[in-house]
Design a protein around this motif. Structure first.
Motif, mmCIF file in Angstrom:
data_model
loop_
_atom_site.group_PDB
_atom_site.id
_atom_site.type_symbol
_atom_site.label_atom_id
_atom_site.label_comp_id
_atom_site.label_asym_id
_atom_site.label_seq_id
_atom_site.Cartn_x
_atom_site.Cartn_y
_atom_site.Cartn_z
ATOM 1 N N GLY A 1 1.310 2.864 3.038
ATOM 2 C CA GLY A 1 1.269 2.144 1.851
ATOM 3 C C GLY A 1 0.575 3.475 0.817
ATOM 4 O O GLY A 1 -0.094 4.275 1.217
ATOM 5 N N VAL A 2 0.472 3.050 -0.447
ATOM 6 C CA VAL A 2 -0.083 3.760 -1.427
ATOM 7 C C VAL A 2 -1.542 4.059 -1.397
ATOM 8 O O VAL A 2 -1.932 5.071 -1.270
ATOM 9 C CB VAL A 2 0.136 3.270 -2.845
ATOM 10 C CG1 VAL A 2 -0.409 4.192 -4.059
ATOM 11 C CG2 VAL A 2 1.687 3.204 -3.029
ATOM 12 N N GLY A 3 -2.366 2.993 -1.295
ATOM 13 C CA GLY A 3 -3.676 2.986 -0.901
ATOM 14 C C GLY A 3 -4.043 4.122 0.162
ATOM 15 O O GLY A 3 -4.957 4.815 0.567
ATOM 16 N N GLY A 4 -3.418 3.700 1.489
ATOM 17 C CA GLY A 4 -3.300 4.404 2.530
ATOM 18 C C GLY A 4 -3.238 6.129 2.531
ATOM 19 O O GLY A 4 -3.738 6.948 3.109
ATOM 20 N N PHE B 1 -3.277 7.754 -0.268
ATOM 21 C CA PHE B 1 -4.739 8.430 -0.998
ATOM 22 C C PHE B 1 -5.934 8.538 -0.053
ATOM 23 O O PHE B 1 -6.734 9.490 -0.381
ATOM 24 C CB PHE B 1 -4.989 7.448 -2.433
ATOM 25 C CG PHE B 1 -4.024 7.763 -3.515
ATOM 26 C CD1 PHE B 1 -4.184 8.874 -4.265
ATOM 27 C CD2 PHE B 1 -3.098 6.631 -3.658
ATOM 28 C CE1 PHE B 1 -3.144 9.232 -5.320
ATOM 29 C CE2 PHE B 1 -2.138 7.069 -4.986
ATOM 30 C CZ PHE B 1 -2.170 8.153 -5.748
ATOM 31 N N LEU B 2 -6.076 7.334 0.717
ATOM 32 C CA LEU B 2 -7.268 7.473 1.574
ATOM 33 C C LEU B 2 -6.998 8.946 2.479
ATOM 34 O O LEU B 2 -8.018 9.543 2.714
ATOM 35 C CB LEU B 2 -7.354 6.122 2.283
ATOM 36 C CG LEU B 2 -8.515 6.312 3.319
ATOM 37 C CD1 LEU B 2 -9.931 6.348 2.588
ATOM 38 C CD2 LEU B 2 -8.533 4.934 4.146
#
Length: 404
Positions: free
Chosen positions: A51-54, A56-57
């Motif tokens: 996912g997008v958050g993952g 970036f993380l």
């Protein structure tokens, strides 16, 4: 056209800068390996669809790990002396372990960097303990993700290998850089030693010759019109000494020149006679090794030069004798001035140069005032029988004596 060619190898701007190739190559290899390991882990993570958050993380943690690994942890020699090594190490540990709780098995390759960094950051007491702890922890986390023994063993072994690769490559980089620095220092030392050799040999060879030419020229000037026959003889000596000085300069530029002790004793007597100094000379020795004879001849040259330049001598006594496995040369003159009483510093020329030459053969040089107005220069050189058996055996038959 002169100067149009490329710079020599090893010089800045050269086509084949060999002296810098190895350090650059090792740094490039380390960078490629580190980036490659990080890229593999990042691709595995992206393939899992975090996912997008993952994303970036993963990118953020990977960026921190690779930045500090390449910019800071690739120089362990500097790292071990830095006060920031522990805080940065802990920051990297957080970026390596925290994503495991989000990405699970796809991130298990990154803690291997922490295992390798532990060997670089900590001292020998704790580094291997922490290294083993990281490996065991990754095995345990893999078991928690998938309780399968082969997978657990694979992750633990991969973590250990990654850590060892990171540690080995970085230490290799340090060693290559150290070898490069050592090579540069040795080259500079060799150049400095060659310059010192040239200066020392030039002083030892030309100081005597120029003093002899000056004295004989002055004597010739006084003899002209009074004793023309002797003046002609002195001019002949001046020409011969000049030719010898020219030959000495040519020889000293390429190699150390052997000197004849017999020739130097004759020359010393001639020069001292020309200066009006009474000479007492006693030479008793057998067949000497070339190196020993050359050093003795050099001591004789320098001693006579000092008599002419640093004293108002009227009498000079020169003794060369061989006894009990050693050869000894002693030069004593009167009219000594107070200045030569102390031996010059080792970094100078003259007597300090003689000290270096004599000590190189295991001998000892002493110089100083024996009593007011008398100066003595003495060199003692051992004759090692294992090194020169033939010379020692022939010594009784080949003895020469010159006395006045």
């Amino acid at each position: 056209m002169e100067g149009a060619g490329p710079p020599p190898d090893g010089e800045p701007g050269g086509r084949h800068d060999v002296s810098r190739l190895a350090p650059r190559l090792t740094k490039t290899v380390v960078s490629v390996v580190v980036c490659g390991l990080g890229l593999v882990a990042l691709l595995n993570t992206m393939a899992a669809g975090p996912g997008v958050g993952g994303v970036f993380l993963a990118l953020g943690c990977m960026g921190v790990l690779l930045f500090f690994q390449l910019a800071y942890f690739t120089r362990s020699a500097i790292l071990l002396t830095s006060r920031w090594r522990i805080p940065i190490f802990l920051l990297k540990a957080v970026c390596a372990f925290a994503p495991l709780f989000v990405f699970h098995q796809t991130w298990v390759g990154m803690p291997g960097f922490i295992a390798g960094d532990a060997l670089l950051v900590l001292d020998s007491t704790w580094c291997w303990t922490l290294f083993t702890g990281v490996v065991v922890a990754m095995g345990g986390m893999q078991w928690s993700f998938t309780p399968d023994l082969p997978d657990t063993a694979y992750t633990a072994i991969s973590t250990a290998l990654t850590g060892l690769i990171v540690y080995g490559l970085i230490r290799l980089t340090d060693m290559v850089a150290e070898v490069h620095r050592t090579r540069t220092a040795l080259a500079e030392m060799a150049v400095a030693q060659e310059r010192l050799r040239f200066a020392r040999d030039l002083h030892d060879l030309l100081g005597y010759s120029l003093s002899a030419i000056s004295l004989k020229s002055e004597l010739t000037r006084r003899l002209i019109g009074h004793d023309d026959a002797r003046a002609v003889a002195e001019v002949s000596d001046i020409i011969e000494i000049s030719r010898q000085a020219l030959a000495d300069v040519r020889d000293v530029a390429s190699q150390y020149r052997d000197l004849s002790l017999v020739a130097e004793t004759r020359s010393a007597r001639s020069v001292l006679d020309a200066a009006g100094i009474e000479v007492s000379m006693a030479v008793v020795h057998g067949s000497l090794p070339d190196r020993v004879g050359t050093v003795l001849a050099t001591v004789l040259r320098e001693g006579v030069t000092n008599v002419l330049g640093h004293s108002k001598a009227e009498h000079c006594e020169i003794t060369i004798r061989q006894e009990s496995g050693t050869v000894l040369i002693t030069i004593v003159n009167d009219g000594a001035q107070p200045e030569p009483a102390a031996l010059p510093a080792r970094h100078g020329l003259g007597l300090a140069s003689l000290t270096t030459r004599v000590e190189a053969l295991g001998g000892r040089l002493t110089a100083g005032l024996t009593d007011p107005g008398h100066f003595r220069l003495q060199a003692e050189i051992p004759l090692h029988k294992p090194m020169f058996p033939k010379q020692q055996a022939q010594a009784p038959e080949g003895r020469r004596r010159i006395a006045q």
